[in-house]
Design an enzyme around this catalytic site. Sequence first.
Site, short mmCIF file in Angstrom:
data_model
loop_
_atom_site.label_atom_id
_atom_site.label_comp_id
_atom_site.label_asym_id
_atom_site.label_seq_id
_atom_site.Cartn_x
_atom_site.Cartn_y
_atom_site.Cartn_z
N SER A 1 -26.06 -9.65 19.94
CA SER A 1 -25.54 -10.87 18.98
C SER A 1 -25.86 -12.13 19.36
CB SER A 1 -24.17 -10.56 18.34
OG SER A 1 -23.14 -10.41 19.59
N CYS B 1 -17.57 -4.69 26.76
CA CYS B 1 -17.87 -5.96 26.36
C CYS B 1 -19.02 -6.50 27.33
CB CYS B 1 -16.94 -7.00 26.37
SG CYS B 1 -17.49 -8.86 25.71
N HIS C 1 -19.74 -9.41 28.48
CA HIS C 1 -19.66 -10.20 29.25
C HIS C 1 -18.84 -10.03 30.27
CE1 HIS C 1 -20.40 -12.24 25.50
NE2 HIS C 1 -19.95 -13.72 25.82
#
Length: 275
Positions: free
Chosen positions: A13, A188, A190
Amino acid sequence: MKHSESPIGIFDSGIGGLTVANAVLNTLPNESLIYFGDTAHLPYGDKSPDTIKRYCSVITSFLLGCNVKLIIIACNSASSVAFEYVQEIAKQHDVQVINVIDPVVDYIHLNKINNVGVIGTRATIGSNIFPNKILHLHPNTRVESLATPLLAPMIESGFIKGDISKAIIEAYLAEPVLDDINALVLACTHYPLIKKEIAEFYLDAHREVEILATNEIVAQYVKKVLESSDLINKSSKVQHQFFVSDYTDSFEETTKLFYKEEVFLKHSRIFEEEA
């Protein structure tokens, strides 16, 4: 017709999935990558499943048009709601799809890890995708989840080292729900960027907790899939392309946090073409 020299397609995304791209190249340095970050529609976490599927359909068609030999969904939200949908589209082109959830679940099952903690965005944790899949394979596993919504914006803002990030990381990891775990899933894309800081927290606390970085586990899984399909690139011809659906200078700057080499983002208008 896909062959070993065809590129691997990766989409997310945003640009957090570059941690997955980086891990894949560390594991498979001869592979070419085509990365697509849907920066025009991020984050996916607050979108409906139907909307996410529509975005994924457009991106998947774009990657298939680039003759990729494999597609990696480097986004937890898309992996949780659109994986089977993307699979159906890619299957028509005989292209396999890998998400960022199942390889981690398989790793936990194969290594018989019994007390697992999962940290991620509110959307990922709220979906219960990791507990559901882990318990399906290994019903006796204890799985505890914790939403850690400050971590992703903290990382994107560059606050990875220092007192601010340390305080936020410690506040989350000290939550009682994560007591007694022996492995922690960084759910995640990140979070691999703060893996070292997370490991230091447990080291300082004299606790042995295995840190499961999604990007590293997915990269090893990709290697196995390509080997079993005889699609490992043995050529030295390597070319990477990085596309985003909305370009800003700040996106270009943020890529330096997620990817170790210089990245030149190309603005792709595939969604405008769809409209």
